[in-house]
Enzyme design. Structure first.
Site, PDB file in Angstrom:
ATOM      1  N   GLY A 153      96.222 -52.396  96.858  1.00 17.73           N
ATOM      2  CA  GLY A 153      96.759 -53.482  97.673  1.00 17.73           C
ATOM      3  C   GLY A 153      96.308 -53.469  99.115  1.00 17.73           C
ATOM      4  N   SER A 154      95.247 -52.722  99.396  1.00 11.90           N
ATOM      5  CA  SER A 154      94.787 -52.601 100.779  1.00 11.90           C
ATOM      6  C   SER A 154      94.387 -53.927 101.399  1.00 11.90           C
ATOM      7  CB  SER A 154      93.564 -51.680 100.840  1.00 11.90           C
ATOM      8  OG  SER A 154      93.979 -50.386 101.085  1.00 11.90           O
ATOM      9  N   THR A 204      94.759 -47.798 105.441  1.00  6.57           N
ATOM     10  CA  THR A 204      95.697 -48.392 106.386  1.00  6.57           C
ATOM     11  C   THR A 204      95.448 -47.889 107.804  1.00  6.57           C
ATOM     12  OG1 THR A 204      97.332 -48.586 104.639  1.00  6.57           O
ATOM     13  CG2 THR A 204      98.152 -48.697 106.897  1.00  6.57           C
ATOM     14  N   ALA A 252     101.482 -47.286 111.663  1.00  3.35           N
ATOM     15  CA  ALA A 252     101.351 -46.953 110.242  1.00  3.35           C
ATOM     16  C   ALA A 252     100.374 -45.815 109.991  1.00  3.35           C
ATOM     17  CB  ALA A 252     100.893 -48.183 109.460  1.00  3.35           C
ATOM     18  N   LYS A 253     100.634 -45.083 108.901  1.00  3.96           N
ATOM     19  CA  LYS A 253      99.677 -44.088 108.412  1.00  3.96           C
ATOM     20  C   LYS A 253      99.624 -44.180 106.891  1.00  3.96           C
ATOM     21  CE  LYS A 253     103.284 -40.657 109.366  1.00  3.96           C
ATOM     22  NZ  LYS A 253     103.660 -39.462 110.100  1.00  3.96           N
ATOM     23  N   GLU A 276      98.548 -41.589  98.807  1.00  4.65           N
ATOM     24  CA  GLU A 276      98.256 -40.365  98.067  1.00  4.65           C
ATOM     25  C   GLU A 276      99.316 -39.293  98.348  1.00  4.65           C
ATOM     26  OE1 GLU A 276      95.011 -40.344  96.227  1.00  4.65           O
ATOM     27  OE2 GLU A 276      96.263 -38.896  95.204  1.00  4.65           O
TER      28      GLU A 276
END
Lengths: 326, 760
Positions: free
Chosen positions: B477-478, B519, B709-710, B714
């Site tokens: 969904g990037s 992101t 954001a980060k 994963e």
């Protein structure tokens, strides 16, 4: 994977079908739903010259009830239809459970009862692509002289994974086997062969056309349990069909287990234990333990022989407890 | 305009995936949908021998078959090394079952398959080794010439005075763990279309996570200038680490196309995919942890063996070394040591699965921590909490945490799951377990000395925008996330953004769709590009509104002075007025981002890290050994949630992935063959097995991340170790081999009984 070339025949009556089967002998194979058959074709596990589809044979798709209340199901009756069928739901809930445990909804939409009964035993050394099999020595099933599942064995040890077979045997089902000029009824229990070569007693030119299931009367009761890795879309690690017929001293218990070895196994001694001592906890425990010793399990298809025996014990215990409650 | 900590108009809103409708209605294009005029179909001939010498290859019959347009063997690519020890198409030796030996291209798939079968290869079988122990044993056959003892790579990483820390520890414990081989199970099988029909140009369509690596690899080995290789990455059905660069079927398709001068497609269905897995092979670990009686963690040492199969990939060197940092990532150990050995066997080559080796390393370290907690009588969560790093800390490995919500994750997961009421108080065969972890958000490494992501934004006259990025969306969904970052920055709606990606001729530079960098890195690049465009727009709007550019707010498709919102003019009118001005300006923005750190080490060079704590509740059936995962409480610090809907999907899917790898997914290996090479027999869980998942977002607002954001793609799977710890808790005996299949549960129960009997 691609399908190999073959002649596709689609008879529209049972007579035509039996005639084609008679005429083509070993070169032809019957295809019902094709859910397992087509995979084997693609893998080159089987390579018939002719494929006879029985999907358009009207006589094979029917479900009916006779005057005594016995249920007759045509070999090509679709599993999804059977799951929804009022007669199955009402009269044989355990059979309903067995049928709805087969594959997934998508598979049941195509698969048939006859197909599930004739399901070829599976083995993870030959139910593989041609390319894969090229890397291992040919086995009994593929024209060689070894069995990779049990090295040193003189026969094939593929596993029968039909889910409906143990239930239908427990219910005392009989099957109709037809040739062009012959028709015979045998008990489903006698339908399977354990010689590692042919898994059923079907002869050349013969096919399974229908199953008849005696109605349950009085205090008759039955149950089906399947243990699998996933919730659905999976073959069983072990499945059991169990039934009690009659009452009191005339009571007859059937315990049939499958997916453990090459044929559905009739657990006679385990059943006897409960018939003698009744449905009490200690008898059930004892029966389960006896069952464990009664089965010759094979390390194949994901689990070891030891684990399969453990599963037999669990299944017998659960099935008997379920029958006790019913 | 400074970032606001709240009050965003796009960020933090539940945004359905922009490409969702196309995908759910089956209209998205995937590589297998590509059919070019004159396209041929390729088929690869693979070795059926685990180790052998090729005596002869006879392609004559295949070449004479009608419809065959090209046949290739090593003679068509002499000396073409696709890895340090791997020649494309085997020349003299084959070292695993599935190794590519020859390939054909024909007018249709059936002819190609027939031709492949007509190629006859004669082998002399040689003794092969399949286990780590046998490969390392004295006198074992040497798989790769010149590599003694089959050791492909060996390394030691010491941080701090490890021996001193262990000697000071009041309690030290050592255990051995084994992780079996598992497969990536892509939703989309391997497929490639290569078109080399024009001299000097190569076009390749293939699902992958790193178009640039595929492009560069093909260019370097096949003698192209990088820009003459065009990679189309349409939609990609999963990648999981092993679609990070060119694979052998890519080279083979290109060579077949070169020879036939026609486009060639190679499609590998499930059966073939399992013959060319490049998965995560077997790992063996010896884990040692030293601790003080009060719970202070002193030192950790992990000695590991990894089965890389027949070929070693130099990426492993950088990855395995760099990822060792995971050992000191969560807790304040005084020192850590990692001893690693990568071992050749005649199994299929392995690279990794899901975050390289991070998930595996964290799994054994976290499992060991539970045993340590038990030994010294401290609650496992309390032990973790007591030692956890915090914001502003710099770890012993030199990693600085600009944001760190690890403790908050633990607090929230504990509270929400009712940890205190359950831990140690559950009835037999019910268990609860915790797992913590996290991962970096992008970074440099041996495989890339910079981590550049870039973006271009083109603003249309109607006020809608095109966002060009080189980053792949493999299903995570990037692209929707990027559209939201762009929309927030420009003050428009996410739906106004069309993301252009998947064609290296059209998009700006982007290193790779790996290292959880989307992101954070690409998001920063997108933001920079949009700020560039916004500055140009602000200049125009400032003239129109008579207000200084710095005073303008872009929001809800409007531009207005901060103090007088009523004077708002539409975003589109600003775009339009610039285009129709004397200057005739078409507004385009550009931006790129690369971590400003000096380090070239993947972990240390990253600026932001996600953290998480998960609590799993399970029930074990003591008769069948079947584990039922009942409930997962997942708390994750992702800095800032850009798209809650997308992030929830990421958490759920990683619980799904983690439970599969911990409980059911295993390639059953026998003599170099995978015995269960199909989605039927390889036990990937189904949606029915997914437990109840309680999702908790922790927003630590990272100082370097776009809008704080980060990564979140994963880190959560790393924490699913909670499931394994919960099973050990339910069984009452540590399970040290994964996945935890029913048989292994029963085995643990038996061992527990035996131990109790011996004690009695």
């Amino acid at each position: 994977m691609r399908l190999p070339r073959f002649e596709y025949l689609r008879p529209s009556s049972l007579y035509e079908c039996l005639e084609l089967l008679e005429g083509s002998g070993h070169e032809s194979r019957i295809m019902a739903g094709g859910t397992d058959f087509l995979v084997s074709l693609k893998q080159g596990v089987i390579s018939p010259q002719k494929v006879i589809s029985i999907r358009s044979v009207p006589e094979l798709g029917s479900v009916s009830e006779d005057a005594e209340g016995n249920l007759q199901i045509g070999a090509c009756a679709n599993l999804s239809d059977l799951v929804k069928h009022s007669l199955v739901l009402k009269k044989l809930p355990a059979l309903h459970d067995a049928i709805s445990s087969v594959g997934s909804m998508h598979i049941r939409n195509m698969a048939t009862i006859g197909g599930n009964l004739c399901l070829a035993p599976r083995c993870w050394y030959y139910n593989q692509s041609k390319q894969w099999r090229h890397a291992v020595e040919g086995c009994y099933r593929t024209g060689g002289k070894v069995c990779h599942a049990i090295s040193g064995s003189k026969r094939c040890h593929a596993i029968n994974s039909s889910d409906t077979a143990p239930m239908l045997i427990a219910l005392g089902a009989r099957v109709c086997l037809q040739k062009k000029d012959n028709k015979r009824w045998i008990s489903l229990r006698e339908f399977f062969r354990d010689d590692g070569r042919h898994h059923t007693v079907l002869e050349k030119g013969e096919m399974l056309t229908s199953v008849i299931i005696p109605c349950e009367t009085g205090k008759d009761r039955s149950t089906f349990i399947k243990i699998q890795h996933r919730k659905g879309l999976d073959f069983a690690i072990g499945s059991i069909g169990a039934s009690v017929k009659g009452n009191g001293r005339k009571k007859e218990i059937s315990l049939i287990i499958n997916s453990i070895s090459s044929v559905p196994l009739f657990l006679a001694k385990a059943a006897e234990t409960v018939m003698e001592s009744g449905f009490n906890e200690s008898a059930i425990g004892k029966a389960a333990e006896i069952a464990r010793g009664e089965t010759g399990a094979v390390t194949n298809l994901f689990t070891s022989a030891g684990y399969k025996r453990q599963i037999v014990e669990v299944l017998v215990k659960r099935a008997l407890s379920s029958l006790k409650r019913k | 305009m400074p970032d606001r900590s709240n009050g965003y108009s796009v960020i933090g809103k539940r945004q359905p995936k922009l490409d969702g409708p196309l995908k759910t209605t089956g209209r998205s294009q995937f590589t297998d949908d590509i059919a070019l005029p004159g396209m041929l179909y390729g088929k690869i001939v693979r070795s059926p021998v685990a180790r052998g010498r090729i005596i002869s290859i006879d392609t004559g019959k295949a070449e004479r078959l009608a419809g065959v347009k090209a046949v290739i063997t090593y003679q068509d690519c002499p000396g073409l090394m696709v890895g340090p020890d791997e020649q494309l198409l085997c020349r003299e030796f084959v070292n695993y079952i599935g190794a590519e030996v020859a390939a054909v291209a024909a007018v249709d798939e059936d002819t190609a398959a027939e031709a492949a079968e007509l190629i006859s290869v004669e082998y002399e079988k040689l003794e092969a080794v399949f286990s780590l122990e046998k490969a390392l044993a004295e006198g074992a056959p040497v798989i790769c010439e010149g590599r003694k003892n089959n050791c492909a790579d060996e390394f030691e990483i010491d941080v701090g005075d490890v021996d001193k820390a262990f000697s000071e520890a009041e309690h030290v414990r050592v255990d051995e763990y084994k992780l079996n081989h598992n497969h990536n199970c892509y939703a989309e099988h391997h497929v490639v279309v290569a078109d080399h029909s024009l001299p000097g140009k190569l076009s390749v369509w293939t699902p992958n996570q790193s178009p640039l690596f595929v492009q560069k690899g093909l260019a370097a080995l096949l003698g192209f200038s990088v820009s003459d290789v065009r990679i189309f990455n349409l939609n990609t059905g999963g990648s999981f680490s092993s679609r990070g660069g060119p694979r052998n079927h890519h080279y083979i398709a290109a060579l077949l196309s070169r020879k036939a001068m026609r486009p060639v497609k190679i499609f590998c269905a499930a059966d073939e995919e399992f013959l060319m897995p490049r998965d995560s092979g077997e790992h063996k670990y010896t884990v040692k942890i030293g601790v003080m009686k009060n719970g202070k963690l002193k030192a950790i040492e992990v000695v590991s063996l990894f089965d890389c199969g027949a070929h070693w990939n130099s990426i492993l060197t950088g990855v395995f070394r760099g990822f060792s940092n995971v050992l000191a990532m969560n807790y304040r150990y005084d020192a850590m040591r990692r001893l690693g050995k990568i071992v050749y066997t005649n199994n299929p080559p392995n690279i990794g699965h899901h975050g390289g080796e991070i998930r595996q390393l964290n799994l054994v370290a976290e499992a060991e921590l539970d045993l340590i907690a038990q030994d010294i009588g401290i609650d496992p969560l309390a032990l973790r909490y007591q030692n956890a790093w915090e914001q502003g800390d710099t770890t012993i490995a030199g990693v600085h945490y600009g944001s760190c919500g690890l403790k908050e994750c633990m607090e929230k997961a504990a509270k929400s799951s009712g940890w205190k009421k359950k831990q140690g108080k559950l009835p037999p065969y019910k268990g609860i377990g915790i797992g913590c972890g996290g991962i970096f958000s992008g970074g440099k490494s041996g495989m890339k000395d910079h981590d550049t992501g870039s973006a271009m934004v083109r603003i249309g006259e109607d006020g809608k925008i095109f966002l060009d990025i080189g980053f792949s969306d493999m299903g995570q969904g990037s692209h929707t996330t990027m559209a939201m970052i762009a929309a927030e920055t420009l003050g428009i709606a996410a739906g106004d953004v069309t993301v252009i990606a998947g064609d290296t001729n059209l998009v700006p530079y982007d290193v790779t769709g790996s290292s959880q960098r989307g992101t954070f890195v690409v998001g920063n690049a997108v933001k920079a590009a949009c700020l560039d465009a916004r500055n140009q727009l602000a200049e125009g709007a400032s003239k129109k509104l008579g207000v200084a550019a710095a005073q303008l707010v872009f929001r809800d498709r409007k531009v207005f002075p901060r103090k007088t919102p009523a004077k708002a003019i539409s975003f589109q009118s600003v775009v339009s007025s610039l285009l129709h001005s004397d200057e005739g300006r078409h507004v385009m923005g550009r931006g790129f981002y690369n971590s400003p750190t000096k380090s070239r080490e993947i972990w240390v060079s990253s600026l932001a890290f996600s953290f998480g704590a998960q609590i799993a509740e399970v029930e074990v059936n003591p008769e069948t050994g079947v584990v039922k995962l009942i409930r997962m409480t997942v708390a994750h610090d992702v800095g800032r949630v850009i798209n809650p809907l997308g992030m929830e999907g990421q958490l759920d899917s990683q619980v799904f992935g983690g439970m599969g790898q911990l409980l059911t997914e295993e390639c059953i290996m026998e003599k170099g063959l995978i015995l269960n090479p199909s989605p039927l027999d390889y036990k990937l869980p189904r949606p029915f097995e997914v437990p109840e998942v309680e999702r908790i977002f922790v927003e630590s607002n990272d100082p370097d991340g776009p809008f704080g954001a980060k990564e979140g793609g994963e880190g959560p799977i790393v924490c699913t170790v909670a499931i394994a710890n919960a099973v050990s808790n339910a069984v009452g005996y540590p399970i040290k081999e994964y996945p935890i299949t029913p048989e292994r549960v029963l085995h643990a129960l038996r061992e527990k009984e035996n131990k109790q009997e011996t004690k009695a």
